[in-house]
Scaffold this motif. Structure first.
Motif, PDB file in Angstrom:
ATOM      1  N   TYR A 119       0.895  -1.432  -0.073  1.00 36.60           N
ATOM      2  CA  TYR A 119      -0.061  -0.153  -0.214  1.00 36.60           C
ATOM      3  C   TYR A 119       0.956   1.293  -0.176  1.00 36.60           C
ATOM      4  CZ  TYR A 119      -3.763   3.344   1.277  1.00 36.60           C
ATOM      5  OH  TYR A 119      -4.524   4.450   1.114  1.00 36.60           O
ATOM      6  N   LEU A 120       0.660   2.101  -1.036  1.00 36.41           N
ATOM      7  CA  LEU A 120       1.613   3.114  -1.256  1.00 36.41           C
ATOM      8  C   LEU A 120       1.440   4.484  -0.144  1.00 36.41           C
ATOM      9  CD1 LEU A 120       4.056   3.393  -3.374  1.00 36.41           C
ATOM     10  CD2 LEU A 120       2.418   1.723  -3.709  1.00 36.41           C
ATOM     11  N   MET A 121       2.302   4.795   0.329  1.00 34.58           N
ATOM     12  CA  MET A 121       2.266   6.076   1.061  1.00 34.58           C
ATOM     13  C   MET A 121       2.580   7.241   0.354  1.00 34.58           C
ATOM     14  SD  MET A 121       3.633   4.055   4.789  1.00 34.58           S
ATOM     15  CE  MET A 121       3.852   5.407   5.674  1.00 34.58           C
ATOM     16  N   PRO A 122       2.881   8.536   1.008  1.00 32.45           N
ATOM     17  CA  PRO A 122       3.229   9.699   0.087  1.00 32.45           C
ATOM     18  C   PRO A 122       4.702   9.241  -0.426  1.00 32.45           C
ATOM     19  CG  PRO A 122       2.287  10.461   2.075  1.00 32.45           C
ATOM     20  CD  PRO A 122       2.361   8.920   2.244  1.00 32.45           C
ATOM     21  N   SER A 123       4.847   9.106  -1.839  1.00 34.66           N
ATOM     22  CA  SER A 123       6.032   8.945  -2.632  1.00 34.66           C
ATOM     23  C   SER A 123       6.500  10.213  -3.503  1.00 34.66           C
ATOM     24  CB  SER A 123       5.801   7.590  -3.485  1.00 34.66           C
ATOM     25  OG  SER A 123       5.315   6.482  -2.557  1.00 34.66           O
ATOM     26  N   GLU A 124       7.694   9.852  -4.079  1.00 34.01           N
ATOM     27  CA  GLU A 124       7.971  11.106  -5.142  1.00 34.01           C
ATOM     28  C   GLU A 124       7.025  11.102  -6.299  1.00 34.01           C
ATOM     29  OE1 GLU A 124      10.152  12.914  -4.040  1.00 34.01           O
ATOM     30  OE2 GLU A 124      10.880  12.019  -2.328  1.00 34.01           O
ATOM     31  N   ASP A 125       7.283  11.776  -6.998  1.00 23.26           N
ATOM     32  CA  ASP A 125       6.532  12.168  -8.241  1.00 23.26           C
ATOM     33  C   ASP A 125       6.936  11.077  -9.527  1.00 23.26           C
ATOM     34  OD1 ASP A 125       5.185  14.118  -7.361  1.00 23.26           O
ATOM     35  OD2 ASP A 125       6.242  15.601  -8.245  1.00 23.26           O
ATOM     36  N   TYR A 126       8.082  10.693  -9.189  1.00 24.45           N
ATOM     37  CA  TYR A 126       8.615   9.784 -10.339  1.00 24.45           C
ATOM     38  C   TYR A 126       8.642   8.168  -9.910  1.00 24.45           C
ATOM     39  CZ  TYR A 126      12.837  10.453  -7.292  1.00 24.45           C
ATOM     40  OH  TYR A 126      13.553  10.309  -6.092  1.00 24.45           O
ATOM     41  N   ALA A 127       8.007   7.983  -8.773  1.00 24.37           N
ATOM     42  CA  ALA A 127       7.979   6.426  -8.101  1.00 24.37           C
ATOM     43  C   ALA A 127       7.286   5.448  -9.142  1.00 24.37           C
ATOM     44  CB  ALA A 127       7.054   6.596  -6.820  1.00 24.37           C
ATOM     45  N   VAL A 128       7.911   4.402  -9.248  1.00 24.50           N
ATOM     46  CA  VAL A 128       7.136   3.462 -10.291  1.00 24.50           C
ATOM     47  C   VAL A 128       7.350   2.125  -9.503  1.00 24.50           C
ATOM     48  CG1 VAL A 128       7.999   2.062 -12.281  1.00 24.50           C
ATOM     49  CG2 VAL A 128       8.118   4.667 -12.413  1.00 24.50           C
ATOM     50  N   ILE A 129       6.395   1.247  -9.786  1.00 22.51           N
ATOM     51  CA  ILE A 129       6.147  -0.004  -9.321  1.00 22.51           C
ATOM     52  C   ILE A 129       6.253  -0.937 -10.541  1.00 22.51           C
ATOM     53  CG2 ILE A 129       4.658  -1.893  -8.331  1.00 22.51           C
ATOM     54  CD1 ILE A 129       5.805  -0.327  -6.283  1.00 22.51           C
ATOM     55  N   ARG A 130       6.987  -2.089 -10.411  1.00 21.71           N
ATOM     56  CA  ARG A 130       7.077  -3.211 -11.502  1.00 21.71           C
ATOM     57  C   ARG A 130       6.237  -4.303 -11.148  1.00 21.71           C
ATOM     58  NH1 ARG A 130      12.019  -0.799 -11.572  1.00 21.71           N
ATOM     59  NH2 ARG A 130      12.525   0.301 -13.540  1.00 21.71           N
ATOM     60  N   VAL A 131       5.356  -4.880 -11.661  1.00 19.49           N
ATOM     61  CA  VAL A 131       4.529  -5.965 -11.170  1.00 19.49           C
ATOM     62  C   VAL A 131       3.715  -6.867 -12.418  1.00 19.49           C
ATOM     63  CG1 VAL A 131       2.554  -6.857  -9.818  1.00 19.49           C
ATOM     64  CG2 VAL A 131       3.731  -4.545  -8.932  1.00 19.49           C
TER      65      VAL A 131
END
Length: 319
Positions: A119-131
């Motif tokens: 579950y994502l919390m406040p992250s950077e604008d460029y944040a990426v997840i690979r799934v």
């Protein structure tokens, strides 16, 4: 209810967000993970505060048994606590990984597989997840793509923001990208097979070991149209994110007093405070403070809890 001391993990890819979340003074640098609730050997959580201050989670289970775990859970797991809770702060990309499911884990002589969720919390604008895989490949094609440094072409990429959620059953390929801050809920297992590490070298100039053959056996090669969990955010009520045999997890975004009735659920309950602050009362007892960065464990005998304040909470248990 019990609160636990954080187990901080310094990593090459860690950042500063966990120290800020938990208001840790003189914090070590590059904290990549904070293990909030763990029964992993060598990393067992200790209670913080109250008359059981310093008691190990494993000793608490051994003392209270099904009163803590729930009858069916204690019959199923015994003194082995089934979930591991972490905060993760990725300042750099983590390696691409896969974990075995229960069936493969048992075949490999392990007690269980490793299903998890983010579950994502406040992250950077460029944040990426690979799934997950975004195109069909065979095990042999997978191995060749690792050798050719093209395996990322086969994996679905997501630009992410606060509130995004991903369920990762054993076998689903995945990686946390740079800029992500999240809470991770997983089976109690430290089994990870590294698929690809972007050819990075450690401080001694060595490439980290890849587990290509074991990973090939574990990967679920199914291709899905979307791996992101879809849910409708609502205020001041539980919104279910995951309902699985491994754990059931919901989010509660509140700014008024809310009561949760757990009387019909035969399980321990975990509450993770992601942001804000307020108070919590268990079965009509005294109000206790609660704030961001804290994780609480409630025994299965708890009938209801009441929250007041302005907080975002994650609630998870094993049914």
């Amino acid at each position: 209810m019990y609160r636990f001391k954080s187990i901080l993990k310094q990593t090459l890819w860690g950042g500063e967000k966990i120290a800020k979340l938990k208001h840790i003074e003189n914090a070590p640098s590059q904290i990549g993970e904070s293990w909030e609730l763990s029964a992993v050997e060598g990393n067992v959580s200790k209670i913080e505060g109250g008359k059981e201050d310093g008691m190990l989670l494993t000793d608490l289970i051994d003392r209270d048994k099904e009163a803590l775990m729930g009858k069916s859970n204690y019959e199923r797991f015994g003194n082995r606590f089934p979930l591991l809770i972490k905060f993760i702060d990725a300042k750099q990309d983590l390696s691409i990984q896969v974990h075995p499911n229960d069936e493969i884990a048992h075949r490999q002589g392990l007690p269980c597989g490793k299903t998890e969720m983010w579950y994502l919390m406040p992250s950077e604008d460029y944040a990426v997840i690979r799934v997950g895989l975004q195109k069909k490949i065979t095990p042999e094609e997978y191995k060749q793509m690792v050798v050719n440094n093209t395996i990322t072409d086969a994996i679905a990429h997501y630009n992410v923001k606060e509130g995004d959620c991903f369920f990762l059953p054993g076998g689903r390929i995945h990686s946390i990208g740079a800029g992500c801050m999240l809470v991770e809920i997983q089976q109690t297992s430290d089994c990870t097979y590294r698929i690809y590490d972007f050819n990075r070298r450690d401080k001694n100039g060595n490439l980290r070991e890849l587990h290509t053959e074991k990973a090939a056996e574990c990967i679920n090669y199914e291709v899905l149209p979307d791996y992101r969990t879809k849910y409708e955010p609502r205020k001041d009520e539980l919104v279910q994110l995951v309902d699985s045999s491994v754990f059931t997890t919901s989010v509660l975004d509140l700014d008024k007093t809310v009561t949760l009735d757990w009387s019909a659920i035969d399980s321990f309950q975990i509450i993770i405070c992601l942001e804000g602050e307020g108070e919590v009362a268990e079965d009509g007892d005294d109000w206790q403070p609660m704030k961001a960065g804290q994780t609480y464990l409630f025994p299965a005998t708890t009938k209801n809890v009441e929250f007041r304040g302005k907080m975002k909470l994650i609630n998870t248990y094993v049914k």
